[in-house]
Design a protein around this motif. Sequence first.
Motif, mmCIF file in Angstrom:
data_model
loop_
_atom_site.group_PDB
_atom_site.id
_atom_site.type_symbol
_atom_site.label_atom_id
_atom_site.label_comp_id
_atom_site.label_asym_id
_atom_site.label_seq_id
_atom_site.Cartn_x
_atom_site.Cartn_y
_atom_site.Cartn_z
ATOM 1 N N HIS A 28 31.863 75.369 119.114
ATOM 2 C CA HIS A 28 31.502 76.676 119.826
ATOM 3 C C HIS A 28 29.835 76.444 120.077
ATOM 4 O O HIS A 28 29.752 77.526 120.742
ATOM 5 C CB HIS A 28 31.937 77.714 118.782
ATOM 6 N N ALA A 29 29.232 75.541 119.522
ATOM 7 C CA ALA A 29 27.896 75.708 119.996
ATOM 8 C C ALA A 29 27.427 75.369 121.134
ATOM 9 O O ALA A 29 28.143 74.400 121.838
ATOM 10 C CB ALA A 29 27.145 74.682 118.891
ATOM 11 N N ASP A 30 26.456 76.047 121.816
ATOM 12 C CA ASP A 30 26.053 75.636 123.236
ATOM 13 C C ASP A 30 25.136 74.367 123.165
ATOM 14 O O ASP A 30 24.743 73.856 121.947
ATOM 15 C CB ASP A 30 25.223 76.714 123.963
ATOM 16 N N ALA A 31 24.827 73.761 124.346
ATOM 17 C CA ALA A 31 23.900 72.450 124.072
ATOM 18 C C ALA A 31 22.661 72.679 123.589
ATOM 19 O O ALA A 31 22.146 71.688 122.831
ATOM 20 C CB ALA A 31 23.875 71.999 125.921
ATOM 21 N N LYS A 32 21.912 73.720 123.817
ATOM 22 C CA LYS A 32 20.714 74.055 123.203
ATOM 23 C C LYS A 32 20.712 73.991 121.946
ATOM 24 O O LYS A 32 19.854 73.255 121.009
ATOM 25 C CB LYS A 32 20.149 75.306 123.839
ATOM 26 N N VAL A 41 20.321 63.816 118.722
ATOM 27 C CA VAL A 41 20.847 64.483 119.921
ATOM 28 C C VAL A 41 19.737 65.228 120.713
ATOM 29 O O VAL A 41 19.668 66.426 120.260
ATOM 30 C CB VAL A 41 22.239 65.266 119.440
ATOM 31 N N GLY A 42 19.427 64.782 121.916
ATOM 32 C CA GLY A 42 18.784 65.575 122.859
ATOM 33 C C GLY A 42 19.718 66.398 123.732
ATOM 34 O O GLY A 42 20.871 66.432 123.617
ATOM 35 N N LEU A 43 18.982 66.897 124.529
ATOM 36 C CA LEU A 43 19.524 68.066 125.429
ATOM 37 C C LEU A 43 20.667 67.181 126.454
ATOM 38 O O LEU A 43 21.939 67.739 126.625
ATOM 39 C CB LEU A 43 18.715 68.633 126.260
ATOM 40 N N VAL A 44 20.381 66.109 126.878
ATOM 41 C CA VAL A 44 21.262 65.315 127.603
ATOM 42 C C VAL A 44 22.620 65.331 127.052
ATOM 43 O O VAL A 44 23.855 65.224 127.461
ATOM 44 C CB VAL A 44 20.752 63.997 128.223
ATOM 45 N N LYS A 45 22.407 64.392 125.581
ATOM 46 C CA LYS A 45 23.757 64.264 124.880
ATOM 47 C C LYS A 45 24.590 65.658 124.612
ATOM 48 O O LYS A 45 25.825 65.510 124.352
ATOM 49 C CB LYS A 45 23.300 63.562 123.511
ATOM 50 N N ALA A 46 23.775 66.484 124.177
ATOM 51 C CA ALA A 46 24.299 67.777 123.928
ATOM 52 C C ALA A 46 25.099 68.287 124.875
ATOM 53 O O ALA A 46 26.076 68.852 124.794
ATOM 54 C CB ALA A 46 23.253 68.783 123.432
ATOM 55 N N GLU A 47 24.705 68.149 126.198
ATOM 56 C CA GLU A 47 25.406 68.637 127.420
ATOM 57 C C GLU A 47 26.624 67.937 127.675
ATOM 58 O O GLU A 47 27.590 68.220 128.095
ATOM 59 C CB GLU A 47 24.480 68.569 128.725
ATOM 60 N N ALA A 48 26.303 66.488 127.323
ATOM 61 C CA ALA A 48 27.683 65.626 127.385
ATOM 62 C C ALA A 48 28.717 66.261 126.248
ATOM 63 O O ALA A 48 30.013 66.185 126.505
ATOM 64 C CB ALA A 48 27.089 64.225 126.988
#
Length: 100
Positions: A28-32, A41-48
């Motif tokens: 349920h968590a968003d990328a941020k 885990v940075g923003l790019v991996k989180a968006e993935a």
Amino acid sequence: MKLLFRFVFCLLCLLLPAAAFAQVDINHADAKTLAESLSGVGLVKAEAIVAYRKANGPFARVEDLGKVKGIGSKTIEANRDAIVIVEGTPETPPPMYRGP
């Protein structure tokens, strides 16, 4: 002075465990939030992670994160205690607990 030191020490002892055990729901968590909550885990991996979840549905197990490009077993193990799995899709989160 000793009293002040003891007070600050006790306050830190009470607050640090809460920060050390902060958990994030990967379904349920968003990328941020994922990027801020997970080590390595940075923003790019989180968006993935979010893109994979949208394309394939919610994660059933923590180990399923390994299916996301860029997320390996070391990242999973480093964050195992910070990750929770909550049932329900991101579009329909589980109902809130209302208590007895």
